[in-house]
Enzyme design. Structure first.
Site, PDB file in Angstrom:
ATOM      1  N   GLY A 171       3.453  51.240  41.079  1.00 11.80           N
ATOM      2  CA  GLY A 171       2.330  50.307  40.979  1.00 11.80           C
ATOM      3  C   GLY A 171       1.149  50.834  41.764  1.00 11.80           C
ATOM      4  N   GLY A 172       0.338  49.913  42.253  1.00 11.12           N
ATOM      5  CA  GLY A 172      -0.859  50.296  43.005  1.00 11.12           C
ATOM      6  C   GLY A 172      -0.543  51.036  44.287  1.00 11.12           C
ATOM      7  N   GLY A 406     -20.466  82.969  34.666  1.00 10.35           N
ATOM      8  CA  GLY A 406     -20.640  81.839  35.574  1.00 10.35           C
ATOM      9  C   GLY A 406     -19.559  81.815  36.640  1.00 10.35           C
ATOM     10  N   ALA A 407     -18.382  82.303  36.271  1.00  9.29           N
ATOM     11  CA  ALA A 407     -17.272  82.293  37.227  1.00  9.29           C
ATOM     12  C   ALA A 407     -17.594  83.165  38.440  1.00  9.29           C
ATOM     13  CB  ALA A 407     -15.995  82.748  36.549  1.00  9.29           C
TER      14      ALA A 407
HETATM   15  C1  HXC Z   1      11.011  42.392  47.829  1.00 12.78           C
HETATM   16  C2  HXC Z   1      12.437  44.049  47.207  1.00 12.78           C
HETATM   17  C3  HXC Z   1      11.430  44.685  46.470  1.00 12.78           C
HETATM   18  C4  HXC Z   1      10.152  44.087  46.470  1.00 12.78           C
HETATM   19  C5  HXC Z   1      13.184  45.846  46.286  1.00 12.78           C
HETATM   20  N1  HXC Z   1      13.511  44.808  47.039  1.00 12.78           N
HETATM   21  N2  HXC Z   1      11.927  45.787  45.909  1.00 12.78           N
HETATM   22  N3  HXC Z   1      12.218  42.918  47.885  1.00 12.78           N
HETATM   23  N4  HXC Z   1       9.992  42.949  47.159  1.00 12.78           N
HETATM   24  N5  HXC Z   1       9.132  44.647  45.824  1.00 12.78           N
HETATM   25  C6  HXC Z   1      14.803  44.541  47.670  1.00 12.78           C
HETATM   26  C7  HXC Z   1      15.890  44.138  46.677  1.00 12.78           C
HETATM   27  O1  HXC Z   1      15.853  42.759  46.449  1.00 12.78           O
HETATM   28  C8  HXC Z   1      17.131  44.570  47.423  1.00 12.78           C
HETATM   29  O2  HXC Z   1      17.446  43.606  48.402  1.00 12.78           O
HETATM   30  C9  HXC Z   1      16.673  45.808  48.161  1.00 12.78           C
HETATM   31  O3  HXC Z   1      15.265  45.732  48.245  1.00 12.78           O
HETATM   32  C10 HXC Z   1      17.034  47.084  47.462  1.00 12.78           C
HETATM   33  O4  HXC Z   1      16.662  46.978  46.115  1.00 12.78           O
HETATM   34  P1  HXC Z   1      17.636  47.399  44.922  1.00 12.78           P
HETATM   35  O5  HXC Z   1      17.008  46.902  43.677  1.00 12.78           O
HETATM   36  O6  HXC Z   1      19.028  46.960  45.241  1.00 12.78           O
HETATM   37  O7  HXC Z   1      17.578  48.972  45.035  1.00 12.78           O
HETATM   38  P2  HXC Z   1      17.582  50.050  43.883  1.00 12.78           P
HETATM   39  O8  HXC Z   1      18.628  49.747  42.874  1.00 12.78           O
HETATM   40  O9  HXC Z   1      17.618  51.361  44.579  1.00 12.78           O
HETATM   41  O10 HXC Z   1      16.171  49.900  43.137  1.00 12.78           O
HETATM   42  C11 HXC Z   1      14.964  50.152  43.850  1.00 12.78           C
HETATM   43  C12 HXC Z   1      13.756  49.702  43.023  1.00 12.78           C
HETATM   44  C13 HXC Z   1      13.970  48.229  42.593  1.00 12.78           C
HETATM   45  C14 HXC Z   1      13.630  50.597  41.799  1.00 12.78           C
HETATM   46  C15 HXC Z   1      12.529  49.870  43.891  1.00 12.78           C
HETATM   47  O11 HXC Z   1      14.297  47.483  43.731  1.00 12.78           O
HETATM   48  C16 HXC Z   1      12.760  47.627  42.015  1.00 12.78           C
HETATM   49  O12 HXC Z   1      12.459  47.838  40.829  1.00 12.78           O
HETATM   50  N6  HXC Z   1      12.069  46.816  42.807  1.00 12.78           N
HETATM   51  C17 HXC Z   1      10.884  46.120  42.356  1.00 12.78           C
HETATM   52  C18 HXC Z   1       9.741  47.070  42.232  1.00 12.78           C
HETATM   53  C19 HXC Z   1       8.491  46.375  41.863  1.00 12.78           C
HETATM   54  O13 HXC Z   1       8.303  45.937  40.695  1.00 12.78           O
HETATM   55  N7  HXC Z   1       7.647  46.174  42.896  1.00 12.78           N
HETATM   56  C20 HXC Z   1       6.400  45.526  42.691  1.00 12.78           C
HETATM   57  C21 HXC Z   1       5.531  46.583  42.095  1.00 12.78           C
HETATM   58  S1  HXC Z   1       3.928  46.079  41.925  1.00 12.78           S
HETATM   59  P3  HXC Z   1      18.916  43.379  48.969  1.00 12.78           P
HETATM   60  O14 HXC Z   1      18.774  42.195  49.820  1.00 12.78           O
HETATM   61  O15 HXC Z   1      19.791  43.218  47.772  1.00 12.78           O
HETATM   62  O16 HXC Z   1      19.228  44.622  49.738  1.00 12.78           O
HETATM   63  C22 HXC Z   1       3.265  46.591  43.305  1.00 12.78           C
HETATM   64  C23 HXC Z   1       1.859  46.331  43.308  1.00 12.78           C
HETATM   65  C24 HXC Z   1       1.233  47.057  44.424  1.00 12.78           C
HETATM   66  O17 HXC Z   1       3.846  47.079  44.163  1.00 12.78           O
HETATM   67  C25 HXC Z   1      -0.223  46.932  44.204  1.00 12.78           C
HETATM   68  C26 HXC Z   1      -1.017  47.502  45.294  1.00 12.78           C
HETATM   69  C27 HXC Z   1      -2.466  47.400  45.000  1.00 12.78           C
END
Ligand code: HXC
Length: 516
Positions: A171-172, A406-407
Site C-alpha cells: 500500500g502507501g 549529445g551523450a
Molecule cells: C493490524 C495486522 C495487520 C494490520 C497483520 N496484522 N497486518 N494487524 N493491522 N495491517 C496482524 C494479524 O492480525 C496477525 O495477528 C499478525 O499481524 C500476523 O499476520 P498474519 O496474517 O498471521 O501473517 P502472514 O500470514 O505472514 O501475512 C502477513 C500479511 C497479512 C501478508 C502482511 O497479515 C496481511 O495481508 N495483512 C494486511 C495487510 C494490509 O492490507 N494492510 C493494510 C494495507 S493498506 P495475530 O494476532 O494473529 O498474530 C495500507 C495503507 C497505508 O497500509 C497507506 C499509507 C499512506
C-alpha cells in the site's frame, strides 16, 4: 515509596518489551527465515552500542478490543547506536506485534527517530517488516504514515536515509522507502507493492504471484525500486554496514576517508590493452573501474537494473567517490530511459552528500527507437544531463572510447563544468560514429562512385583519421590531457586532491525545477 517493588516493576517492563509479541510469534518469524526486529538491530550496530528509545510506549486505542492487547514498544524498536564507530539512528519494525502494523504511536516513534537524526546530523536506517496501516486504528494510522513521509522528504539531502525491506511493505507504506536514498530487499521474504496480487487480478485480470509482482528480484531487475538484493537478513544488514562506510553522516560533512589500497593487480595490468582494436567490440567497464580504484573498494549500486549504466561507490587513495560509467557490454553502453534515471538519482545523491564523482565514458549515444522516444527519453535523458549540470561536487571524467553526440555533453563534459577531463588515446570524440557520419555527409559521393563499397571504406578511414580520435577535443581544451590507461589512477588521485576544497554554487533560487 517501595524502591524494591519499583525496581521489580522496571524489570517486568523490560522483560515484556524484549519479548515482542511472544515466543510463538517469534518462532513463526524464525520459521519464515526472518530474524526478529531486535536480532536485526543487534547485527546492524556495533556490539553493545544500542540505546533504545520508547521501549515502553504503548498504543492508546480502544476499538476492536485493542485495549486488551497493549505491547510495550507497540511494534517498532527505535533508538541509536554506532556502525563502525559512527553514530546512526535506527528503527526496526517488529512483525510479532500486530504484524508490525503502523499505529499512531508506532508512527510517533519513527517520527521521533527521523527528527533526532535530522537535528543531530546522523544517518537513519529503517528496517521495514510490516502489514501496513494498523487496520483497527483507521485514518489515524494513515495520518501517521503521512507524518513519516513528510519527515523523509525534509530529511532528504540532509542525512543519508537507508531502507531495508525485510518482510511485507504494501500500500502507501512503500512511499517511505521510495523517498529514502537506498532500498535493500531480501530474496524470498520481502515484497513491496501498491496493490497486491488479488487486487491486480480483479482489476487487470493478470495472474501474478507475490514474488513475481513485488519480490526482491522484481524490484532489483524490473522496476529499479530497490538498489540491493540479499540472500537473507544477515547478508542484507552486512551490506548496509558496508554502504554506510562510504557516506558522510550529513550534508555538511566531507566524504569519509579510510586506509588507501592499491587497485586490483590483474585489472590494473590489463588496462593498457583492455579497449579492443575494433570499435564494435565490447569490453567490461567494471574491469576499468577495478583497475583504477582502491582494491576491493567498488560497491556497485543498482547492479541488476539498467546494466548499460554502472553506478556505485569506491575509494581513490582512501577517499570515498561515486562512480558513474557506461557499460559497453550492455546495449553497447547507450543511454536509455532506465540508465539515465538510474544515473541521475545517483549523481544527485553524491552531490547532496559531497561525494566526488568519477565518470568513465564509452557512449555511442542515446538508444534509438519508438519505445524510447514515446517513453520519454528526451525527458528522462534530461534528468541525467541536469543532474551533472547542477552538481557542484568535484567531478572528473575519463573518456575511454566513444563519446558521441549529445551523450558526450551529458556524460560530465567540461562544458557542463566538470573539473578535470581526460581521454585515452583510444577515445573517439565526435558528433557520431564513423559509419553513420560518412553515410550522411558523403551520401552523394557514395551513390555516384563506381565502387560504392570501396568509396565508403575510403571515406570512413578519412573520417576516422579526422574525427574518431581525442586530438580534436584536446586541441580545443575540451579534454585536459590524453593519457595512457595505466597512468589514469595517478592522474585522477592528483586531480581529486587539488579540487577537494572546491567551492562552487548554483544561483539563488527557491528550488530548481529539474525535469521529472
Ligand atoms: C493490524 C495486522 C495487520 C494490520 C497483520 N496484522 N497486518 N494487524 N493491522 N495491517 C496482524 C494479524 O492480525 C496477525 O495477528 C499478525 O499481524 C500476523 O499476520 P498474519 O496474517 O498471521 O501473517 P502472514 O500470514 O505472514 O501475512 C502477513 C500479511 C497479512 C501478508 C502482511 O497479515 C496481511 O495481508 N495483512 C494486511 C495487510 C494490509 O492490507 N494492510 C493494510 C494495507 S493498506 P495475530 O494476532 O494473529 O498474530 C495500507 C495503507 C497505508 O497500509 C497507506 C499509507 C499512506
Amino acid at each position: 515509596m517501595n524502591r524494591k517493588r519499583k525496581f521489580e516493576e522496571l524489570e517486568t517492563w523490560r522483560e515484556k518489551s524484549q519479548k515482542g509479541g511472544g515466543a510463538a510469534r517469534i518462532k513463526k518469524q524464525h520459521d519464515a527465515g526472518k530474524l526478529t526486529a531486535r536480532e536485526r538491530i543487534t547485527l546492524l550496530l556495533d556490539k553493545g552500542s544500542f540505546e533504545e528509545l520508547g521501549a515502553l510506549v504503548r498504543h492508546r486505542s480502544h476499538d476492536f478490543g485493542l485495549d486488551k492487547q497493549r505491547y510495550p514498544g507497540d511494534g517498532v524498536v527505535t533508538g541509536f547506536g554506532t556502525v563502525n564507530g559512527r553514530p546512526v539512528y535506527v528503527y526496526s519494525q517488529d512483525f510479532t506485534v500486530f504484524g508490525g502494523s503502523l499505529s499512531e504511536t508506532h508512527a510517533e516513534k519513527i517520527c521521533n527517530i527521523l527528527d533526532l537524526a535530522m537535528k543531530n546530523g546522523v544517518p537513519v536506517i529503517g528496517l521495514n517488516d510490516s502489514g501496513g496501516a494498523r487496520i483497527q486504528e483507521g485514518v489515524v494510522s494513515l495520518g501517521g504514515y503521512a507524518e513519516v513521509f513528510w519527515r523523509n522528504s525534509m530529511a532528504s539531502g540532509v542525512v543519508p536515509q537507508i531502507s531495508a525491506i525485510m518482510g511485507p511493505c504494501a500500500g502507501g507504506a512503500v512511499y517511505s522507502p521510495a523517498i529514502t536514498d537506498f532500498t535493500f530487499m531480501v530474496k524470498g521474504t520481502s515484497f513491496m507493492f501498491v496493490t497486491g496480487p488479488n487486487v491486480v487480478k480483479t482489476v487487470t485480470h493478470e495472474e501474478v504471484t507475490l514474488e513475481e509482482l513485488g519480490g526482491a528480484l522484481a524490484h532489483n531487475t524490473k522496476s529499479g525500486v530497490a538498489h540491493f538484493m540479499s540472500e537473507n537478513d544477515a547478508g542484507c544488514i552486512a551490506e548496509i554496514r558496508q554502504l554506510l562506510a562510504y557516506l558522510p553522516s550529513n550534508c555538511e560533512e566531507k566524504a569519509p576517508m579510510s586506509a588507501a589500497a592499491q587497485p586490483d593487480e590483474d585489472a590494473a595490468a590489463k588496462l593498457d590493452t583492455l579497449v579492443p582494436e575494433s570499435p564494435n567490440k565490447p569490453y567490461d567497464m567494471k574491469e576499468v573501474v577495478r583497475g583504477i580504484v582502491d582494491g576491493g573498494s567498488f560497491m556497485e549500486v543498482h547492479a541488476h537494473y539498467a546494466e548499460n549504466m554502472i553506478v556505485g561507490f569506491a575509494r581513490m587513495d582512501g577517499r570515498s567517490i561515486g562512480v558513474v560509467a557506461n557499460q559497453p557490454l550492455s546495449l553497447a553502453g547507450c543511454l536509455d530511459i532506465d540508465g539515465s534515471v538510474k544515473g541521475a538519482r545517483f549523481v544527485r545523491f553524491c552531490d547532496a552528500f559531497n561525494i566526488p564523482l568519477v565518470v568513465f565514458e564509452d557512449v555511442p549515444g542515446f538508444l534509438p527507437g519508438t519505445e524510447q522516444e514515446w517513453g520519454g527519453i528526451i525527458r528522462h535523458g534530461a534528468k541525467l544531463l541536469y543532474a551533472f549540470c547542477e552538481a557542484t561536487v568535484p567531478k572528473v571524467t575519463v573518456i575511454t572510447r566513444k563519446a558521441y553526440g549529445g551523450a558526450y555533453d551529458v556524460m560530465n563534459s567540461k562544458h557542463i563544468r566538470a573539473d578535470y577531463n581526460i581521454a585515452w588515446p583510444t577515445a573517439e570524440i565526435a558528433v557520431m560514429g564513423v559509419k553513420g557520419a560518412v553515410e550522411i555527409i558523403f551520401r552523394k559521393e557514395i551513390a555516384e562512385a563506381k565502387d560504392p563499397e570501396k568509396k565508403m571504406a575510403e571515406l570512413e578511414s578519412k573520417y576516422e583519421e579526422h574525427f574518431a580520435n581525442p586530438w580534436r577535443a584536446a586541441e580545443r581544451g575540451y579534454v585536459d590531457d590524453v593519457v595512457y590507461p595505466s597512468e589514469t589512477r595517478l592522474k585522477l588521485i592528483r586531480a581529486l586532491n587539488i579540487v577537494q576544497s572546491k567551492a562552487d554554487h548554483v544561483p539563488r533560487k527557491k528550488h530548481d525545477n529539474m525535469p521529472l
